[in-house]
Scaffold this motif. Structure first.
Motif, mmCIF file in Angstrom:
data_model
loop_
_atom_site.group_PDB
_atom_site.id
_atom_site.type_symbol
_atom_site.label_atom_id
_atom_site.label_comp_id
_atom_site.label_asym_id
_atom_site.label_seq_id
_atom_site.Cartn_x
_atom_site.Cartn_y
_atom_site.Cartn_z
ATOM 1 N N UNK A 235 38.788 52.798 118.463
ATOM 2 C CA UNK A 235 38.452 51.634 119.282
ATOM 3 C C UNK A 235 37.306 50.849 118.639
ATOM 4 N N UNK A 236 37.397 49.529 118.599
ATOM 5 C CA UNK A 236 36.320 48.719 118.002
ATOM 6 C C UNK A 236 35.173 48.458 118.978
ATOM 7 N N UNK A 237 34.695 49.527 119.631
ATOM 8 C CA UNK A 237 33.531 49.407 120.508
ATOM 9 C C UNK A 237 32.303 48.985 119.707
ATOM 10 N N UNK A 238 31.320 48.473 120.404
ATOM 11 C CA UNK A 238 30.020 48.222 119.790
ATOM 12 C C UNK A 238 29.319 49.559 119.612
ATOM 13 N N UNK A 239 29.056 49.949 118.374
ATOM 14 C CA UNK A 239 28.464 51.257 118.084
ATOM 15 C C UNK A 239 26.992 51.170 117.676
ATOM 16 N N UNK A 240 26.436 49.963 117.655
ATOM 17 C CA UNK A 240 25.022 49.834 117.330
ATOM 18 C C UNK A 240 24.191 50.037 118.594
ATOM 19 N N UNK A 241 23.314 51.000 118.535
ATOM 20 C CA UNK A 241 22.528 51.327 119.717
ATOM 21 C C UNK A 241 21.585 50.237 120.155
ATOM 22 N N UNK A 242 21.334 49.257 119.309
ATOM 23 C CA UNK A 242 20.425 48.165 119.666
ATOM 24 C C UNK A 242 21.086 47.116 120.553
#
Length: 344
Positions: A235-242
Motif C-alpha cells: 500500500x502506498x501509505x505515507x510512511x514518513x513519521x513527520x
C-alpha cells in the motif's frame, strides 16, 4: 407468505436505523421495510410493518424466515470489522433502493472543476443523471474558477446544480489538497442544511452502470483498484513519521481511493483539511496528498461500508473477472495538457 408483520416500537428502540439498514439491506432478502427518517430521532417510533417472503405462517416471522443473500463466493463480502464489502451480486438493488427511498435522503455530490477540468463536467453530469441514484434527490455542488464553462444539463425531478467559486491553482497538488478545505467551508456554510449524505468525486470520470443506494452509509469508502488484491506492504501509505498522514508499517486494512467516497456530513473533511495544513506548516506534503490523510482517517475511523473497485475503475486498466460491472470509471487523459503544472 406473510404480509404486514408488526415489529413493536420497543424493539426498534434497541437499534438505530443504520444498524437495521446494515443488518437487513446488506445481508437479508425481504420485500419491504418502513421506519422514520434518521433526522426524526426525537420522535416516538411507531409500529412498523414488514412483508417477508417465504414465511411459514401468516402474521408471524422469525429470523429463520429471512434468507441470507450471499451471491458471491469469489470475493469477500464483509470486512474484518463486520462492515459490508459491496460487490455486484451481494445485494438486491430493487429492495435496497426501495428502502432508502422511504427515507427520502438528500444527497450532495461535490466535484472540483478547476482550469481545464471543466471540459469533463458535461460527461460526468449527463452520465450521473443516467446512473447515479436515479429518482433520488441529488444536488451537484460544482466548485470552479470558470463559472461560464459549466454546461446546461437536463436534470431529473428533485435534482439540481449549485455552482460555487474557488480560486485558480498553479499546481494540481494544490487543487487536490484544497478539496477538503472547500468541502469543510461549504458544509458549514451551506451543505449541512441541504443534504444528509455527501459524496466527494473526481470530475474526470464517467458513470457506466447503476450506482445506487447500496453505496449509502454513515461512512462509505472505495477500494483502490490498484491495491485491492495486494497486502499492506504494497500500500502506498505515507510512511514518513513527520507527516500527519503517517501509518506504521504493521498497520492498515485496505488502501482506499480519494476519487470517490462519501457518508454523513461529519468531521472527516475537517480532519483531513487540518492535518494537511499541519503538514504544510512543517514543510511536508503527504505522498498522495488528501488520499494519504484520508487513508489514515479511515484506518482509525472504520468505514461503515466498503465499496468494491466497481465504484471507481479506470479506463487505463483492463477489467478483471471479479469486477462484474464498472459503475464509474476515470477517463484516459493527457495529464500534461490538462493539469496547471503540466502533470508534474
Amino acid at each position: 407468505s406473510c404480509h404486514h408483520t408488526i415489529i413493536p416500537s420497543f424493539i426498534l428502540k434497541l437499534f438505530s436505523n443504520d444498524f437495521i439498514l446494515h443488518f437487513l439491506n446488506n445481508y437479508w432478502v425481504f420485500s419491504f421495510f418502513s421506519f422514520c427518517k434518521p433526522c426524526d430521532n426525537n420522535r416516538e417510533p411507531e409500529l412498523k410493518f414488514v412483508e417477508i417472503e417465504g414465511c411459514s405462517e401468516k402474521g408471524r416471522w422469525t429470523i429463520g424466515d429471512l434468507k441470507m443473500q450471499t451471491g458471491r463466493t469469489d470475493v469477500n463480502a464483509v470486512t474484518n470489522w463486520n462492515a459490508p464489502l459491496v460487490w455486484e451480486g451481494t445485494f438486491d438493488p430493487v429492495v435496497i433502493d426501495a428502502i432508502y427511498k422511504r427515507l427520502d435522503p438528500r444527497v450532495a455530490v461535490m466535484v472540483l472543476a478547476v482550469g481545464k477540468y471543466t471540459r469533463f463536467l458535461k460527461g460526468f453530469l449527463e452520465s450521473a443523471e443516467k446512473y447515479f441514484l436515479v429518482d433520488f434527490r441529488v444536488t451537484y455542488y460544482i466548485f470552479t474558477d470558470n463559472k461560464q464553462d459549466v454546461p446546461k444539463i437536463e436534470l431529473g425531478t428533485g435534482r439540481k446544480i449549485t455552482v460555487l467559486d474557488v480560486p485558480s491553482a498553479t499546481r494540481w497538488q494544490d487543487v487536490v489538497l484544497s478539496r477538503m478545505k472547500w468541502a469543510t467551508i461549504a458544509i458549514d456554510k451551506q451543505i449541512r442544511n441541504e443534504a444528509d449524505y455527501l459524496f466527494m468525486m473526481d470530475v474526470d470520470s464517467i458513470f457506466h452502470s447503476r450506482f445506487g443506494a447500496e453505496s449509502l452509509s454513515p461512512l462509505s469508502a472505495v477500494l483502490h483498484r490498484g491495491y485491492y488484491k495486494t497486502t499492506r506492504n504494497d500500500f502506498p501509505y505515507e510512511r514518513r513519521g513527520t507527516s500527519k498522514a503517517y501509518i506504521p508499517p504493521d498497520e492498515g486494512d485496505y488502501y482506499y481511493t480519494a476519487a470517490v467516497w462519501g457518508g454523513y456530513l461529519e468531521e472527516m473533511y475537517k480532519y483531513c483539511y487540518k492535518q494537511s495544513e499541519e503538514d504544510a506548516k512543517n514543510n511536508i506534503e503527504a505522498v498522495w496528498q488528501e488520499e494519504s490523510h484520508l487513508n489514515r482517517y479511515l484506518l482509525y475511523n472504520k468505514p461503515t461500508k466498503v465499496l468494491s473497485p466497481e465504484y471507481l475503475w479506470a479506463d487505463y486498466d483492463q477489467v478483471p473477472e471479479d469486477i462484474r460491472v464498472v459503475r464509474i470509471s476515470q477517463l484516459v487523459k493527457n495529464y500534461a495538457e490538462v493539469r496547471p503544472n503540466g502533470g508534474q
